[in-house]
Design a protein around this motif. Sequence first.
Motif, PDB file in Angstrom:
ATOM      1  N   PHE A   2      -2.264 -11.404  -2.474  1.00 35.28           N
ATOM      2  CA  PHE A   2      -3.611 -10.927  -1.847  1.00 35.28           C
ATOM      3  C   PHE A   2      -3.579  -9.837  -1.200  1.00 35.28           C
ATOM      4  CE2 PHE A   2      -4.427 -15.540  -3.139  1.00 35.28           C
ATOM      5  CZ  PHE A   2      -5.465 -15.286  -4.024  1.00 35.28           C
ATOM      6  N   ARG A   3      -2.512  -9.641  -0.383  1.00 38.22           N
ATOM      7  CA  ARG A   3      -2.316  -8.406   0.520  1.00 38.22           C
ATOM      8  C   ARG A   3      -2.188  -7.344  -0.151  1.00 38.22           C
ATOM      9  NH1 ARG A   3       2.066  -8.805   5.563  1.00 38.22           N
ATOM     10  NH2 ARG A   3       0.049 -10.218   6.054  1.00 38.22           N
ATOM     11  N   PHE A   4      -1.319  -7.347  -1.272  1.00 40.94           N
ATOM     12  CA  PHE A   4      -1.232  -6.033  -2.214  1.00 40.94           C
ATOM     13  C   PHE A   4      -2.637  -5.684  -2.788  1.00 40.94           C
ATOM     14  CE2 PHE A   4      -0.877  -4.566  -6.490  1.00 40.94           C
ATOM     15  CZ  PHE A   4       0.009  -2.999  -6.190  1.00 40.94           C
ATOM     16  N   PHE A   6      -5.561  -6.281  -1.640  1.00 42.61           N
ATOM     17  CA  PHE A   6      -6.272  -5.847  -0.369  1.00 42.61           C
ATOM     18  C   PHE A   6      -5.969  -4.304   0.000  1.00 42.61           C
ATOM     19  CE2 PHE A   6      -6.606  -5.290   4.329  1.00 42.61           C
ATOM     20  CZ  PHE A   6      -8.077  -5.172   4.398  1.00 42.61           C
ATOM     21  N   TYR A   7      -4.527  -3.852   0.000  1.00 45.37           N
ATOM     22  CA  TYR A   7      -4.106  -2.730   0.296  1.00 45.37           C
ATOM     23  C   TYR A   7      -4.634  -1.696  -0.962  1.00 45.37           C
ATOM     24  CZ  TYR A   7      -1.312  -4.278   4.037  1.00 45.37           C
ATOM     25  OH  TYR A   7      -0.763  -4.849   5.183  1.00 45.37           O
ATOM     26  N   THR A  10      -8.432  -1.209  -0.458  1.00 39.70           N
ATOM     27  CA  THR A  10      -8.677  -0.386   0.682  1.00 39.70           C
ATOM     28  C   THR A  10      -8.257   1.180   0.332  1.00 39.70           C
ATOM     29  OG1 THR A  10      -8.151  -2.323   2.062  1.00 39.70           O
ATOM     30  CG2 THR A  10      -8.057  -0.019   3.096  1.00 39.70           C
ATOM     31  N   THR A  11      -7.036   1.371  -0.202  1.00 40.12           N
ATOM     32  CA  THR A  11      -6.796   2.739  -0.478  1.00 40.12           C
ATOM     33  C   THR A  11      -7.672   3.390  -1.507  1.00 40.12           C
ATOM     34  OG1 THR A  11      -4.431   2.047  -0.261  1.00 40.12           O
ATOM     35  CG2 THR A  11      -4.774   3.922  -1.413  1.00 40.12           C
TER      36      THR A  11
END
Length: 88
Positions: A2-4, A6-7, A10-11
């Motif tokens: 999920f962090r990937f 999100f990044y 966002t990018t």
Amino acid sequence: MFRFLFYLITTVILISVVRMVAGVLMKGFGAWFAPPRPEQPASVPAGGELKKDPVCGTFVSTATSVKKSVGGTVVHFCSVECRAKFRG
């Protein structure tokens, strides 16, 4: 995982915002550095009835034609040259 995601999202959003701001700035500054536009010619009325030039046969608007009065009637020409060639 999920962090990937999100990044990544966002990018993509950040790049889109930066491109939008850069486009607005470039359009604004482009007006300052653009060469001056040439003056527009005087507007000519586009409407009017069409009459046939008796010399060359082209149709010309009565609003923009070169006119000559012959025997009480107005004859319309496309140019001064055609008016000069007219025999009537």
